[in-house]
Design a protein around this motif. Sequence first.
Motif, short mmCIF file in Angstrom:
data_model
loop_
_atom_site.label_atom_id
_atom_site.label_comp_id
_atom_site.label_asym_id
_atom_site.label_seq_id
_atom_site.Cartn_x
_atom_site.Cartn_y
_atom_site.Cartn_z
N VAL A 117 2.92 4.14 -12.80
CA VAL A 117 2.22 5.42 -12.85
C VAL A 117 2.76 6.39 -11.79
CG1 VAL A 117 0.33 4.53 -11.44
CG2 VAL A 117 -0.06 6.52 -12.84
N GLU A 118 3.24 5.86 -10.65
CA GLU A 118 3.80 6.74 -9.63
C GLU A 118 5.22 7.17 -10.00
OE1 GLU A 118 3.37 4.91 -5.77
OE2 GLU A 118 1.19 5.04 -5.86
N ARG A 134 7.33 11.33 -1.90
CA ARG A 134 8.11 10.46 -2.79
C ARG A 134 9.08 11.29 -3.63
NH1 ARG A 134 2.96 7.83 -3.35
NH2 ARG A 134 2.51 8.98 -5.25
N SER A 140 12.05 0.83 -7.68
CA SER A 140 11.59 -0.49 -8.12
C SER A 140 10.34 -0.92 -7.36
CB SER A 140 12.70 -1.52 -7.94
OG SER A 140 12.90 -1.74 -6.55
N LYS A 141 10.08 -0.29 -6.21
CA LYS A 141 8.90 -0.66 -5.42
C LYS A 141 7.65 0.08 -5.85
CE LYS A 141 10.97 -2.36 -1.24
NZ LYS A 141 11.62 -1.87 -0.04
N GLU A 146 4.77 10.05 -12.31
CA GLU A 146 4.43 11.30 -11.61
C GLU A 146 5.69 12.01 -11.13
OE1 GLU A 146 0.07 10.55 -9.55
OE2 GLU A 146 1.86 9.89 -8.50
N GLU A 188 3.32 5.57 -20.09
CA GLU A 188 2.51 6.46 -19.24
C GLU A 188 2.95 7.93 -19.34
OE1 GLU A 188 0.05 5.67 -17.00
OE2 GLU A 188 0.10 3.49 -17.04
N PRO A 195 4.69 1.51 -8.46
CA PRO A 195 4.05 1.18 -9.74
C PRO A 195 4.44 2.23 -10.80
CG PRO A 195 2.42 1.89 -8.11
CD PRO A 195 3.73 1.87 -7.43
N ASP A 225 3.89 -4.88 -2.98
CA ASP A 225 3.70 -3.43 -3.10
C ASP A 225 2.38 -3.17 -3.81
OD1 ASP A 225 6.25 -2.71 -2.01
OD2 ASP A 225 7.11 -3.53 -3.86
N PHE A 226 1.30 -3.21 -3.05
CA PHE A 226 0.00 -3.10 -3.69
C PHE A 226 -0.67 -1.77 -3.34
CE2 PHE A 226 -0.28 -5.47 0.24
CZ PHE A 226 -1.19 -4.73 0.96
N SER A 244 5.93 -11.96 -19.60
CA SER A 244 5.50 -12.06 -18.21
C SER A 244 4.77 -10.83 -17.69
CB SER A 244 6.68 -12.36 -17.33
OG SER A 244 7.55 -11.25 -17.33
N LYS A 245 5.08 -9.64 -18.21
CA LYS A 245 4.51 -8.45 -17.58
C LYS A 245 3.12 -8.10 -18.09
CE LYS A 245 7.18 -6.95 -14.39
NZ LYS A 245 6.69 -6.80 -13.01
N LYS A 246 2.69 -8.74 -19.14
CA LYS A 246 1.40 -8.34 -19.69
C LYS A 246 0.26 -9.09 -19.03
CE LYS A 246 3.37 -6.58 -23.87
NZ LYS A 246 4.04 -7.04 -25.08
N MET A 247 -0.81 -8.38 -18.79
CA MET A 247 -1.95 -8.93 -18.06
C MET A 247 -2.79 -9.78 -19.01
SD MET A 247 -3.12 -8.78 -15.01
CE MET A 247 -4.59 -9.52 -14.34
N MET A 300 0.84 -1.20 0.00
CA MET A 300 0.00 0.00 0.00
C MET A 300 0.87 1.25 0.00
SD MET A 300 -3.03 0.99 2.58
CE MET A 300 -4.03 2.42 2.25
N THR A 301 0.41 2.25 -0.69
CA THR A 301 1.15 3.49 -0.78
C THR A 301 1.04 4.25 0.54
OG1 THR A 301 0.14 3.52 -2.94
CG2 THR A 301 1.55 5.38 -2.36
#
Lengths: 468, 468
Positions: A35-36, A9, A30-31, A39, A67, A33, B206-207, A165-168, A1-2
């Motif tokens: 999108v952050e 940050r 590396s921790k 930012e 992004e 996501p 890291d969610f 591996s990274k694609k959903m 959780m953030t």
Amino acid sequence: MTVTNLEQRYEIVRGLIDNENWNALEEVLSKLPPVEIVEILEKLEEKDLLVIFTLFPNKEKAQIFGELSRDLQYYLFKSLERRSFSKVFEAMRSDERADFYQELTVDEQSALLPYLNKQVRSNVVELSGYDADSAGGIMTTDFATARNWMTVRETVDKVKKDSPSKKMIYYVYVVDDEKVLLGFVTLKDLILAELDDKIEDLMIVDFVAAKVDEDREAVARRIEKYNLVALPILNEERKLMGIVRHDDAIEVIVAEQTEDMEKMMGITSSSDEDDDEGYMDISVFRHFKKRILWLISLAMIGIVSGLILHHFEDALDQMVILAMYMPMLADTGGNAGSQASTVVIRALSLGEVTTNDWWKITFKEMRIALLLSICLSSIAFLKVTLLSFDSSLPGELTLSYVAFIISLALALQVVTSTMIGAGLPLIVKKLKGDPAVVASPAITTIVDVTGLLIYFGLATAFLLNAIA
Amino acid sequence: MTVTNLEQRYEIVRGLIDNENWNALEEVLSKLPPVEIVEILEKLEEKDLLVIFTLFPNKEKAQIFGELSRDLQYYLFKSLERRSFSKVFEAMRSDERADFYQELTVDEQSALLPYLNKQVRSNVVELSGYDADSAGGIMTTDFATARNWMTVRETVDKVKKDSPSKKMIYYVYVVDDEKVLLGFVTLKDLILAELDDKIEDLMIVDFVAAKVDEDREAVARRIEKYNLVALPILNEERKLMGIVRHDDAIEVIVAEQTEDMEKMMGITSSSDEDDDEGYMDISVFRHFKKRILWLISLAMIGIVSGLILHHFEDALDQMVILAMYMPMLADTGGNAGSQASTVVIRALSLGEVTTNDWWKITFKEMRIALLLSICLSSIAFLKVTLLSFDSSLPGELTLSYVAFIISLALALQVVTSTMIGAGLPLIVKKLKGDPAVVASPAITTIVDVTGLLIYFGLATAFLLNAIA
């Protein structure tokens, strides 16, 4: 959780950059996501951006790049060595890759293509050929497929082999030799099934899909309606060309909403420019261009109001009290009309009503308008008697009589404006136009004209004739 | 793929009902997704609805029931025998179940509860305790969990055992003894892993999450920002209470959007009523209530315009030409101000800008306003000289001089209105209010006042003094 916010940050990253503590920086970033990370990168200077970007492995680079804003993407494209950029480009999501590619000049495109592997090259060229407003323009080609004669075990092996591996992945699509879509299985069904079960027995054959040339908003609304995670996109022969994902659907819905809202305020958007850009990304001149067209058109329609006023110049000359309450009439009419048009435009755009319901809508708005006009004209009557107690009135006219005529005009104006506000979007929709264009400024300007006609019509009949 | 449209599907169903061909009807309907069945049911008479509803097994009944309008849900609740209704109710998605339960009276709630199994009963009571506008109010408790010491094989077995077949699963959440969330694994990772792999090694720690009392719009925007399929909802002790799904996020974004749009047109929404109802579901009197408040408030502010006009009554008396161009000034100012407020409100609500950017926004709008005012005042100058060529002017005044003063007033008015339109939402936001309330009608009414002051200020200084 953030646990930290963006400011915190950013400060941490800023500190690590200033100390050139690259290892700790890599650890921290590396921790986060993508999108952050983006930012933070967007707050940095370009040279720092470049240094940090190169810290990541290609897969993360690709996610981050996807992004970034167009400007920063272009800066990185220009700054990175062509070969290393091509590795990032190859690892990107196919839809984001095509979007970026479309922004490049023909020269830049041809300079990039030779560095790409054959598969990516043909994929990019194919995807960037679709209209940006169509299903093809927002779909991705990153999906997993299986064949109906496979077992669950074979399918799982194929997914393992095919998918980076990274694609959903959410669904596995079942296709035949010709890539025609036969059905799909959910990952959950795959997990819950036995390894020897046949895909044929598991697959869902009654699926929802869209055509590659369908409008992107229709595609997004279908994903919303059926609560889908992804929607398969087919060509004319029902071959599976790509999928549109739930997050792309949200993006489209938000962008279309912005467009609707802007149209309703008479802000135009031209199709050759990117509608998804933010307020700050759009230049002053483009903002100006988006707004001026309607303002001028409305100023032109305003000439009609001017002509009506010109015609009644003598009436105004005789009774200045009429001029005093003109703004009240115009504003209230404009507001009531805008409200009615807003709810009708929104109900149409959400599919809550169709033009076939015109009679029900008109009847409902008529009743609402009557209630509104009773309230508002009573207030107008009080206002005239209180504010104009010392006005000099010509002839035998009493203030209550004048106040009554003015509030009667207001009542008629509220009803007329509400009906125009509700009716125009329905008419435009019936004529296959976008109802959002008959927006607040248009309604305001149109009901100005009706308001003046009602006002001076009543004034001529009941006030000016009395003193003539 | 759906090959027929709603009309065709309805006709088929209608025909089968008239022939009482229940087997064929069951066959046809079983192929449709719940949302399409609901579309057909909503066109049928209530007695047919009841007959068809009972054709389905409980799981499908539950899905269909969840998609029906409140009125039809209530009709079925009243018509079905309590015990058979409770079976449908138990099979519903937990969030939809709680939503329906909240609509019942206390008596109806207590009549239903004894028929429910213990688990559903406590779940319903818990979920319906949350504020409808919070994360808790939109979350579902239908999710799969695992423990960090499990293997992939054990996890898959647990998912098989726990999860009813029709409910969608995207992630498996990893919790400790106290239900505190430790991380999650995607179904794809589960499929791609070996059966003996440990969850501990696969899980993502890291969610992103949300708190149970957070605003539902913030939750939806987070799902949008991070492109999630579902977002875990935690209580104060970081225990996993539920998840909010991507489709709920879209629903919230669309509903909040409608609310914003309506606020911008001065249409109020009261929190005790259901904002998600459509245009046709809301009664005439409620529509009236939603609109009248702002119309009256604005009519009140309009008194200020009235007073200003009253003050300049003599000026109007001397120069009727001033009255003629008052509407043009008011309308153009209102339109320019509304446009500026729309783009700023939208940019704030999408998070493209924050109040800290006020200087950048103000500077940008200033430049846009200057371009607009040059254009529009030139047009105004032409308009006055063309339309009023035969107006009688007092004293030594020439028409070009009067036209120049009027167009100068317009230029000032466009700049002022744009700055007010851009500035007010920023101020309201800074004061922790919702910027959407400073909407088109409010801006229109406020810039009327500034417009009149500018207009008569300039007129007094340059025209009336010249003839005095």
